[in-house]
Scaffold this motif. Structure first.
Motif, PDB file in Angstrom:
ATOM      1  N   GLN A  12       0.837  -1.200   0.000  1.00 26.58           N
ATOM      2  CA  GLN A  12       0.000   0.000   0.000  1.00 26.58           C
ATOM      3  C   GLN A  12       0.870   1.247   0.000  1.00 26.58           C
ATOM      4  O   GLN A  12       0.512   2.270  -0.594  1.00 26.58           O
ATOM      5  CB  GLN A  12      -0.928  -0.006   1.222  1.00 26.58           C
ATOM      6  N   ASP A  13       2.013   1.165   0.668  1.00 29.06           N
ATOM      7  CA  ASP A  13       2.921   2.305   0.703  1.00 29.06           C
ATOM      8  C   ASP A  13       3.627   2.502  -0.642  1.00 29.06           C
ATOM      9  O   ASP A  13       4.041   3.603  -0.977  1.00 29.06           O
ATOM     10  CB  ASP A  13       3.970   2.106   1.803  1.00 29.06           C
ATOM     11  N   VAL A  14       3.747   1.402  -1.402  1.00 28.23           N
ATOM     12  CA  VAL A  14       4.426   1.467  -2.692  1.00 28.23           C
ATOM     13  C   VAL A  14       3.504   2.007  -3.778  1.00 28.23           C
ATOM     14  O   VAL A  14       3.896   2.846  -4.596  1.00 28.23           O
ATOM     15  CB  VAL A  14       4.958   0.076  -3.090  1.00 28.23           C
ATOM     16  N   VAL A  15       2.271   1.505  -3.790  1.00 28.22           N
ATOM     17  CA  VAL A  15       1.324   1.888  -4.833  1.00 28.22           C
ATOM     18  C   VAL A  15       0.753   3.265  -4.514  1.00 28.22           C
ATOM     19  O   VAL A  15       0.259   3.519  -3.416  1.00 28.22           O
ATOM     20  CB  VAL A  15       0.179   0.861  -4.940  1.00 28.22           C
ATOM     21  N   ALA A  42      -9.995   4.113  -6.998  1.00 25.59           N
ATOM     22  CA  ALA A  42      -9.945   3.187  -5.878  1.00 25.59           C
ATOM     23  C   ALA A  42      -9.709   1.766  -6.375  1.00 25.59           C
ATOM     24  O   ALA A  42      -8.926   1.013  -5.793  1.00 25.59           O
ATOM     25  CB  ALA A  42     -11.242   3.262  -5.070  1.00 25.59           C
ATOM     26  N   TRP A  43     -10.406   1.391  -7.438  1.00 22.82           N
ATOM     27  CA  TRP A  43     -10.235   0.055  -7.997  1.00 22.82           C
ATOM     28  C   TRP A  43      -8.800  -0.149  -8.480  1.00 22.82           C
ATOM     29  O   TRP A  43      -8.179  -1.171  -8.183  1.00 22.82           O
ATOM     30  CB  TRP A  43     -11.221  -0.154  -9.150  1.00 22.82           C
ATOM     31  N   LYS A  44      -8.240   0.792  -9.215  1.00 19.29           N
ATOM     32  CA  LYS A  44      -6.874   0.659  -9.719  1.00 19.29           C
ATOM     33  C   LYS A  44      -5.872   0.572  -8.577  1.00 19.29           C
ATOM     34  O   LYS A  44      -4.885  -0.165  -8.640  1.00 19.29           O
ATOM     35  CB  LYS A  44      -6.529   1.835 -10.631  1.00 19.29           C
ATOM     36  N   GLY A  98      -3.709  -2.701  -7.934  1.00 18.66           N
ATOM     37  CA  GLY A  98      -2.260  -2.540  -7.945  1.00 18.66           C
ATOM     38  C   GLY A  98      -1.615  -3.106  -6.696  1.00 18.66           C
ATOM     39  O   GLY A  98      -0.541  -3.721  -6.749  1.00 18.66           O
ATOM     40  N   VAL A  99      -2.273  -2.921  -5.550  1.00 17.42           N
ATOM     41  CA  VAL A  99      -1.764  -3.487  -4.292  1.00 17.42           C
ATOM     42  C   VAL A  99      -1.747  -5.008  -4.378  1.00 17.42           C
ATOM     43  O   VAL A  99      -0.780  -5.666  -3.967  1.00 17.42           O
ATOM     44  CB  VAL A  99      -2.623  -3.020  -3.097  1.00 17.42           C
ATOM     45  N   ALA A 100      -2.828  -5.599  -4.903  1.00 18.29           N
ATOM     46  CA  ALA A 100      -2.918  -7.052  -5.032  1.00 18.29           C
ATOM     47  C   ALA A 100      -1.817  -7.600  -5.929  1.00 18.29           C
ATOM     48  O   ALA A 100      -1.210  -8.642  -5.635  1.00 18.29           O
ATOM     49  CB  ALA A 100      -4.288  -7.443  -5.576  1.00 18.29           C
ATOM     50  N   LYS A 101      -1.540  -6.908  -7.026  1.00 12.10           N
ATOM     51  CA  LYS A 101      -0.489  -7.349  -7.950  1.00 12.10           C
ATOM     52  C   LYS A 101       0.886  -7.167  -7.326  1.00 12.10           C
ATOM     53  O   LYS A 101       1.791  -7.992  -7.516  1.00 12.10           O
ATOM     54  CB  LYS A 101      -0.593  -6.588  -9.263  1.00 12.10           C
ATOM     55  N   CYS A 102       1.054  -6.110  -6.561  1.00 11.71           N
ATOM     56  CA  CYS A 102       2.327  -5.857  -5.885  1.00 11.71           C
ATOM     57  C   CYS A 102       2.653  -6.969  -4.886  1.00 11.71           C
ATOM     58  O   CYS A 102       3.787  -7.439  -4.810  1.00 11.71           O
ATOM     59  CB  CYS A 102       2.272  -4.503  -5.180  1.00 11.71           C
TER      60      CYS A 102
END
Length: 217
Positions: free
Chosen positions: A99-102, A114-116, A120-124
């Motif tokens: 979450q801190d990265v995205v 919000a969706w993106k 993005g967090v899930a993929k990270c």
């Protein structure tokens, strides 16, 4: 004059006798199969603006939950998962690193941003499925366990994101506690709570338990 919610001893006695005579506690089972693959679980977030939520809308913008609430809900969430025999998941602490990265995209359409962000967090975190819990309304009871001027009320959303197919399942929990004399259809729930007015945290904990089962967790 502000309305005072109170109990009526006769009603409580009648309902308790009815419940004792006819109702047996049943074991809950998950409504759907458990998600396959690697599960990640985010900690609770508290959107205070509509562009921060994945679906729906806020009853009141700009009103955060009290300090310490999210931490208490995170603990309740992990405890519930363990009770349901869900142990092998990426923890909220690990998800927080992603979450801190995205970077949250504040431009564009709110729901898309919000969706993106969460996708993005899930993929990270390299998860197959990401559970995103959000608390969208919180009102603590005004009073004590034996009588209140205003009961506790909460609204929670649980979003299960399928990363590969980029799909999302939503489970929503809303409850404002009511007394015996106001709704006999919820009498069993009221008695299960000891015939008391409970806190918002208690309502939320029950909501976590219920909605995890609804999502197969």
């Amino acid at each position: 004059m502000r309305r005072v919610y109170s109990f009526m001893a006769v009603s409580a006695l009648c309902v308790s006798m009815l419940l004792a005579a006819g109702c047996a506690t049943s074991k809950r089972t998950a409504a759907v199969p458990r998600p396959e693959g690697k599960l990640a679980v985010a900690g609770f977030s508290n959107p205070i603006y509509n562009w921060q939520i994945l679906a729906g809308y806020l009853e009141e913008e700009g009103k955060p939950v009290p300090d310490g609430t999210l931490q208490a809900l995170d603990s309740a969430l992990v405890d519930a998962l363990h009770r349901h025999q869900v142990f092998d998941f990426i923890t909220p602490t690990a998800v927080l690193q992603c979450q801190d990265v995205v970077v949250f995209e504040e431009s564009g359409l709110p729901k898309i941003s919000a969706w993106k962000y969460w996708l993005g967090v899930a993929k990270c975190i390299q998860a197959d499925t990401l559970l995103v819990p959000q608390v969208t309304y919180w009102r603590e009871r005004d009073g004590g366990p034996n009588g209140v001027e205003a009961p506790a009320s909460v609204a929670l959303d649980f979003f299960l994101i399928d990363v590969k197919n980029e799909r999302m399942t939503r489970a929503r929990y809303e409850e404002t506690q009511v007394g015996l004399s106001e709704n006999l259809f919820t009498a069993r729930k009221f008695m299960d709570r000891g015939g008391k007015w409970v806190t918002a945290t208690r309502l939320a904990t029950e909501g976590i338990e219920e909605k995890l089962m609804e999502l197969g967790l």
